[in-house]
Design a protein around this motif. Structure first.
Motif, PDB file in Angstrom:
ATOM      1  N   PRO A   1      39.030  21.461  43.867  1.00  0.00           N
ATOM      2  CA  PRO A   1      39.644  20.620  45.106  1.00  0.00           C
ATOM      3  C   PRO A   1      40.022  19.609  44.871  1.00  0.00           C
ATOM      4  N   VAL A   2      39.839  19.086  43.707  1.00  0.00           N
ATOM      5  CA  VAL A   2      40.324  17.679  43.176  1.00  0.00           C
ATOM      6  C   VAL A   2      41.624  17.798  42.406  1.00  0.00           C
ATOM      7  N   THR A   3      41.591  18.480  41.112  1.00  0.00           N
ATOM      8  CA  THR A   3      42.538  18.468  40.289  1.00  0.00           C
ATOM      9  C   THR A   3      43.467  19.647  40.611  1.00  0.00           C
ATOM     10  N   GLN A   4      43.157  20.815  41.475  1.00  0.00           N
ATOM     11  CA  GLN A   4      43.929  21.901  41.936  1.00  0.00           C
ATOM     12  C   GLN A   4      44.030  22.794  40.785  1.00  0.00           C
ATOM     13  N   GLN A   5      43.265  22.687  39.802  1.00  0.00           N
ATOM     14  CA  GLN A   5      43.511  23.476  38.687  1.00  0.00           C
ATOM     15  C   GLN A   5      42.706  24.893  38.852  1.00  0.00           C
ATOM     16  N   LYS A   6      43.161  26.064  38.449  1.00  0.00           N
ATOM     17  CA  LYS A   6      42.453  27.077  38.490  1.00  0.00           C
ATOM     18  C   LYS A   6      41.086  27.320  37.674  1.00  0.00           C
ATOM     19  N   MET A   7      40.100  27.947  38.560  1.00  0.00           N
ATOM     20  CA  MET A   7      38.637  27.955  37.829  1.00  0.00           C
ATOM     21  C   MET A   7      38.356  29.600  37.626  1.00  0.00           C
ATOM     22  N   VAL A   8      39.291  30.271  38.017  1.00  0.00           N
ATOM     23  CA  VAL A   8      39.049  31.926  37.765  1.00  0.00           C
ATOM     24  C   VAL A   8      40.149  32.144  36.922  1.00  0.00           C
ATOM     25  N   SER A   9      39.774  32.563  35.388  1.00  0.00           N
ATOM     26  CA  SER A   9      40.809  33.134  34.745  1.00  0.00           C
ATOM     27  C   SER A   9      41.561  34.433  34.979  1.00  0.00           C
ATOM     28  N   SER A  10      42.674  34.365  34.956  1.00  0.00           N
ATOM     29  CA  SER A  10      43.601  35.558  35.307  1.00  0.00           C
ATOM     30  C   SER A  10      43.075  36.911  34.506  1.00  0.00           C
ATOM     31  N   VAL A  11      42.511  36.819  33.196  1.00  0.00           N
ATOM     32  CA  VAL A  11      42.182  37.808  32.294  1.00  0.00           C
ATOM     33  C   VAL A  11      40.727  38.499  32.965  1.00  0.00           C
ATOM     34  N   LYS A  12      40.222  37.468  33.750  1.00  0.00           N
ATOM     35  CA  LYS A  12      38.872  38.159  34.117  1.00  0.00           C
ATOM     36  C   LYS A  12      38.876  38.581  35.274  1.00  0.00           C
ATOM     37  N   ILE A  13      40.068  38.982  35.958  1.00  0.00           N
ATOM     38  CA  ILE A  13      40.202  39.899  37.352  1.00  0.00           C
ATOM     39  C   ILE A  13      40.499  41.294  36.956  1.00  0.00           C
ATOM     40  N   ASP A  14      39.966  42.101  37.335  1.00  0.00           N
ATOM     41  CA  ASP A  14      39.997  43.684  36.952  1.00  0.00           C
ATOM     42  C   ASP A  14      41.554  43.966  37.432  1.00  0.00           C
ATOM     43  N   PRO A  15      42.137  44.480  36.231  1.00  0.00           N
ATOM     44  CA  PRO A  15      43.609  44.747  36.035  1.00  0.00           C
ATOM     45  C   PRO A  15      44.162  45.691  37.215  1.00  0.00           C
ATOM     46  N   ASN A  16      42.893  46.547  37.773  1.00  0.00           N
ATOM     47  CA  ASN A  16      43.369  47.578  38.596  1.00  0.00           C
ATOM     48  C   ASN A  16      42.539  47.479  40.047  1.00  0.00           C
ATOM     49  N   ILE A  17      42.496  45.924  40.086  1.00  0.00           N
ATOM     50  CA  ILE A  17      41.853  45.497  41.495  1.00  0.00           C
ATOM     51  C   ILE A  17      42.570  46.092  42.534  1.00  0.00           C
ATOM     52  N   GLN A  18      41.922  46.411  43.635  1.00  0.00           N
ATOM     53  CA  GLN A  18      42.436  47.021  45.052  1.00  0.00           C
ATOM     54  C   GLN A  18      41.825  46.364  46.058  1.00  0.00           C
ATOM     55  N   PRO A  19      42.310  45.685  47.036  1.00  0.00           N
ATOM     56  CA  PRO A  19      41.623  45.436  48.188  1.00  0.00           C
ATOM     57  C   PRO A  19      40.919  46.080  49.016  1.00  0.00           C
ATOM     58  N   ILE A  20      39.514  45.729  49.281  1.00  0.00           N
ATOM     59  CA  ILE A  20      38.513  46.478  49.933  1.00  0.00           C
ATOM     60  C   ILE A  20      39.023  46.622  51.627  1.00  0.00           C
ATOM     61  N   SER A  21      39.555  45.591  52.039  1.00  0.00           N
ATOM     62  CA  SER A  21      39.944  45.514  53.452  1.00  0.00           C
ATOM     63  C   SER A  21      40.654  44.233  53.890  1.00  0.00           C
ATOM     64  N   TRP A  22      41.667  44.323  54.710  1.00  0.00           N
ATOM     65  CA  TRP A  22      42.628  43.284  55.219  1.00  0.00           C
ATOM     66  C   TRP A  22      42.739  43.193  56.666  1.00  0.00           C
ATOM     67  N   ALA A  23      43.135  42.062  57.026  1.00  0.00           N
ATOM     68  CA  ALA A  23      43.196  41.811  58.645  1.00  0.00           C
ATOM     69  C   ALA A  23      44.110  40.440  58.832  1.00  0.00           C
ATOM     70  N   ALA A  24      45.122  40.793  59.838  1.00  0.00           N
ATOM     71  CA  ALA A  24      46.018  39.671  60.176  1.00  0.00           C
ATOM     72  C   ALA A  24      45.607  39.151  61.589  1.00  0.00           C
ATOM     73  N   GLU A  25      45.465  37.787  61.363  1.00  0.00           N
ATOM     74  CA  GLU A  25      44.933  37.141  62.594  1.00  0.00           C
ATOM     75  C   GLU A  25      46.085  36.634  63.337  1.00  0.00           C
ATOM     76  N   ASP A  26      46.535  37.159  64.361  1.00  0.00           N
ATOM     77  CA  ASP A  26      47.640  36.609  65.247  1.00  0.00           C
ATOM     78  C   ASP A  26      48.752  36.580  64.446  1.00  0.00           C
ATOM     79  N   GLY A  27      48.802  37.540  63.539  1.00  0.00           N
ATOM     80  CA  GLY A  27      50.128  37.377  62.715  1.00  0.00           C
ATOM     81  C   GLY A  27      50.214  36.240  61.716  1.00  0.00           C
ATOM     82  N   GLU A  28      49.545  35.126  61.980  1.00  0.00           N
ATOM     83  CA  GLU A  28      49.647  33.918  61.349  1.00  0.00           C
ATOM     84  C   GLU A  28      49.016  33.722  59.826  1.00  0.00           C
TER      85      GLU A  28
END
Length: 425
Positions: A68-95
């Motif tokens: 929140p202060v430095t705005q630097q990433k705290m999650v490494s890109s390589v630690k994310i599952d390369p085959n990740i898919q969303p579980i669910s999604w929702a659009a609130e009022d389209g905004e």
């Protein structure tokens, strides 16, 4: 005539303006999975944007993912599952779009929220083709508050980017005007600066930090007729032989005898002049696209022998550098240190035609912002955009003595962005 104070907006076909037309804002209409790795979003203006799922997860800016202060990433890109898919999604009022992602091990699902504007603008950016004028609409990537204004002589003479030293040092509005000039026009002039080394350093420190080079933190330059270069200093950018040329140059005039011209045609002798290299490059792009392409794609070596340290400095760049969208970002130009490019005979002919046209356009009076530098005048300019030189000097006039230093351009642009943000622009 010399002017201080506010600089009006230059209007030009080549200028990049801040204002946008008022158009209905699109919102999210539909979301669906195109395939195992891609999510597609349709907006109410029928725009369709596709996002890679891994990229979308990697772009989460929640407090768990971005500091929140430095705005630097705290999650490494390589630690994310390369085959990740969303579980669910929702659009609130389209905004805004909320996406729930799986996490490894026994960690609970992670929720990411993306605004409609962010998705719309980034979607268009990601699908833009090379050469299209698209700017990344996000402060993580670009200074969105600092669009450039390109100029030639008639325009900048009408609205000279000049102000008084006292206004700059004592007034926040003066500081903001100074950095605005450098960011937008590539150049700003201060009048009434005390002709002392300490004052040059004060000006630099008010905007950021001095960048030290082989010339030192502060250096002097004496402009006088030279046996090797003659009595005229042709337009150039500074230190193109360095891996990264300084972003900003500051020059303070310590001593000069401003002549009172008598004879017609001699009134320009000894004038310092500046050229907007981005304007000339843009002119080439629109009027001579093949020559522009050659100056963008042909590697040219710049080299210089530092006799004091007995070392060679050299690097290779094209004359004009652009980003992936074709926007001009840097100019490397110095007849002093440019070496002949390594080209076949036919390629060399075309390159020199392009280089000659680029040079000729810069040497035209219509491209130059010129004036006599008087003691107490200070010029600060973007060294990767603005070329500078001096017209033929009168051998009977005293030498012109300047004091200079360098800064990084991002010091200036970041300060201007902050000041605009603080002022709620």
């Amino acid at each position: 005539p010399r002017y201080g104070g506010h600089v009006r907006t230059i209007t030009s076909d080549l200028a990049e303006m801040d204002d946008e037309e008022n158009v209905p804002k699109p919102v999210i209409r539909d979301i669906y999975k195109m395939n195992d790795s891609t999510v597609c979003i349709t907006f109410t203006d029928n725009t369709k944007c596709s996002f890679n799922s891994l990229w979308l997860r990697d772009s989460c800016t929640c407090p768990s993912c971005v500091h929140p202060v430095t705005q630097q990433k705290m999650v490494s890109s390589v630690k994310i599952d390369p085959n990740i898919q969303p579980i669910s999604w929702a659009a609130e009022d389209g905004e805004k779009l909320e996406v729930v992602w799986p996490q490894s091990g026994k960690l609970p699902p992670h929720s990411s929220t993306y605004s409609c504007d962010w998705l719309y603008n980034f979607g268009k950016t990601l699908e833009a083709k090379a050469g299209e004028g698209v700017e990344v609409p996000d402060p993580f990537y670009t200074n969105t508050k600092s669009s450039r204004i390109l100029w030639h002589k008639e325009e900048i003479d009408e609205n000279p980017p000049e102000l008084e030293f006292e206004d700059f040092m004592q007034d926040r509005a003066g500081l903001k005007q100074m950095v605005k000039n450098i960011v937008k026009y590539g150049i700003s002039v201060l009048h009434g600066v005390p002709a002392h080394e300490e004052e040059l350093q004060k000006v630099a420190n008010r905007m950021g930090y001095i960048r030290e080079t082989g010339l030192g933190r502060i250096f002097d330059a004496t402009c006088k007729p030279d046996a090797h270069r003659g009595s005229r200093f042709v337009q150039h950018t500074e230190l193109p032989d360095r891996e990264s040329a300084p972003g900003v140059k500051l020059l303070l005039c310590l001593s000069a005898n401003v002549p009172k011209p008598v004879l017609e045609g001699e009134q320009d002798r000894g004038k310092t002049f500046f050229v907007d290299g981005f304007y000339v490059a843009q002119w080439m792009k629109y009027n001579h696209p093949e020559y522009f392409r050659l100056l963008v794609t042909t590697p040219v070596t710049f080299s210089y022998y530092d006799s004091r340290r007995k070392v060679w400095l050299r690097d290779t760049f094209p004359i004009i550098r652009t980003d992936r969208y074709g926007k001009v970002t840097k100019i490397h130009y110095s007849t002093f240190s440019m070496r002949p490019p390594l080209l076949s005979p036919s390629e060399a002919t075309k390159f020199y035609e392009a280089y000659g046209l680029f040079t000729k356009r810069m040497e035209e009076e219509s491209s130059q912002y010129s004036f006599y530098m008087a003691p107490g005048d200070l010029v600060a300019f973007n060294n990767r955009r603005i070329l500078h030189g001096m017209k033929e000097q009168d051998p009977d006039q005293p030498d012109i003595i300047l004091r200079g230093c360098y800064m990084d351009m991002d010091e200036i642009s970041s300060l201007y962005e902050k000041m605009r943000r603080d002022d709620n622009f």
